[in-house]
Design an enzyme around this catalytic site. Structure first.
Site, PDB file in Angstrom:
ATOM      1  N   LYS A  52       1.034  -1.003  -0.053  1.00  0.00           N
ATOM      2  CA  LYS A  52      -0.196   0.181  -0.057  1.00  0.00           C
ATOM      3  C   LYS A  52       1.176   1.369  -0.471  1.00  0.00           C
ATOM      4  O   LYS A  52       0.928   2.012  -0.544  1.00  0.00           O
ATOM      5  CB  LYS A  52      -0.765   0.222   1.089  1.00  0.00           C
ATOM      6  N   GLN A  96      -4.465  -1.443   9.758  1.00  0.00           N
ATOM      7  CA  GLN A  96      -4.962  -2.849   9.260  1.00  0.00           C
ATOM      8  C   GLN A  96      -5.170  -3.868   9.510  1.00  0.00           C
ATOM      9  O   GLN A  96      -4.668  -3.684  11.234  1.00  0.00           O
ATOM     10  CB  GLN A  96      -3.008  -3.271   8.901  1.00  0.00           C
ATOM     11  N   ASP A 119     -11.271   2.404   3.712  1.00  0.00           N
ATOM     12  CA  ASP A 119     -11.861   0.849   3.272  1.00  0.00           C
ATOM     13  C   ASP A 119     -13.510   0.831   3.600  1.00  0.00           C
ATOM     14  O   ASP A 119     -13.264  -0.051   2.871  1.00  0.00           O
ATOM     15  CB  ASP A 119     -11.291   0.443   5.111  1.00  0.00           C
TER      16      ASP A 119
END
Ligand code: NDP
Length: 306
Positions: A52, A96, A119
């Site tokens: 990422k 995460q 997200d």
């Protein structure tokens, strides 16, 4: 031979479309900014986060990774999230998953400002998805829709069957397909005659987490099959069975000691599908691309460009 839905090609298209948008923000002295919080040392999470950050770097998105120790408490992590919520240069916050056991993951995800929730997991954004309102969409489901649309797979009027009902893939992809006017069925571990239901699908999405479970009897001839599964198989005999003793695949296994396998039987799908997304190289590359899309869109909203 079915058409291969090439996720790497679609990812590159999406990334090149983002470049002028990022340049426009940078010209205002305000490049998009993404903060990634990675707790502890989970090797798989470390790889995801590295990819990422690298993609941000390639595109000119400012990125920052924050790496608190495994022992962090919920309160301490909430304080990190609050600080990121308040920062003007950060447009997207990604925590995460999975988080260590002592951390209340739901409280952490709820604490992220919905406008920075790149997200798309915050209940506010899940509600916006259901209501069809603009908001960040969960990245993997949004990537699946891009993969279908950019390969001109008709969704409107199609029968779509999604196997899996998780909050991060199954449910949101089903909702997105519904918004695209598919007739959608969601299946799960308690669905009777799963193969029979799947055989009705023009578009079959497998998001299960079980290697090669979707065999030929699940697939209608000519269907589009989207394989979301990422299963690392470390058993050589199982790899041999799944790939029917393919010497190339066994050589790849012997080199690495494991092999990435989707939820769809890789041999049967070639015999029955009209189009399919392979593993690797199908859905996988799109997840990060859509994270970048969400980050850029958040920066545009927050700077008033759109
Ligand atoms: P979850 O474990 O959260 O959900 C799996 C779903 O599959 C559940 O709804 C479960 O049903 C269902 N299921 C499990 N076994 C069966 C069965 N035998 N028959 C029917 N349904 C079954 O997984 P995720 O949604 O998080 O992920 C699914 C897969 O996608 C995984 O392999 C994951 O690694 C991969 N993935 C890939 C991404 C990418 O970027 N390529 C991103 C995210 C995930 P029930 O609810 O009844 O238990």
């Amino acid at each position: 031979m079915p058409r291969i839905l090439d996720g790497n090609r679609v990812r590159d298209e999406i990334k090149s479309e983002l470049k002028p948008r990022i340049a426009a923000l940078a010209a205002l002295g305000r490049p998009p900014g993404l903060a990634v919080v990675l707790v502890g040392h989970n090797p798989a999470s470390e790889i995801y986060v590295r990819n990422k950050i690298k993609t941000c770097h390639d595109l000119g998105i400012y990125s920052e990774s924050i790496k608190p120790p495994d022992s962090i408490s919920t309160e301490e992590l909430l304080a990190i999230v609050d600080e990121l919520n308040a920062r003007a240069d950060i447009d997207g916050i990604l925590v995460q998953l999975p988080l260590p056991k002592q951390v209340d993951s739901k409280r952490i995800l709820m604490a992220i400002s919905p406008s920075k929730d790149v997200d798309g997991f915050h209940p506010f954004n899940v509600g916006a998805l259901v209501a069809g309102l603009p908001a960040p969409r969960a990245c993997t489901p949004a990537g699946i829709i891009e993969l279908l649309k950019r390969n001109a797979i008709p969704i409107s009027g199609a029968r779509a069957v999604v196997v899996g009902r998780s909050d991060i893939v199954g449910k949101p992809v089903a909702m997105l397909l519904l918004h695209e006017h598919a007739t959608v069925t969601i299946c799960h571990s308690k669905t009777p005659d799963l193969a029979g239901v799947c055989r009705e699908a023009d578009i079959l999405v497998a998001a299960i987490g079980r290697a090669a479970m979707v065999t030929g009897e699940f697939i209608k001839f000519g269907a589009t099959v989207i394989d979301v599964g990422t299963n690392h198989i470390a058993d050589r005999e199982r790899v041999a069975r799944i790939f029917r003793n393919s010497p190339e695949r066994l050589a790849a296994f012997d080199k690495k000691g494991s092999l990435l396998v989707g939820d769809v039987d890789p041999i049967d799908v070639v015999e029955k599908a009209g189009a399919y997304s392979p593993v690797p190289g199908g859905v996988g590359p799109l997840t990060i691309a859509m994270l970048m899309v969400n980050t850029v869109a958040s920066a545009e909203r927050r700077t008033g460009i759109c």
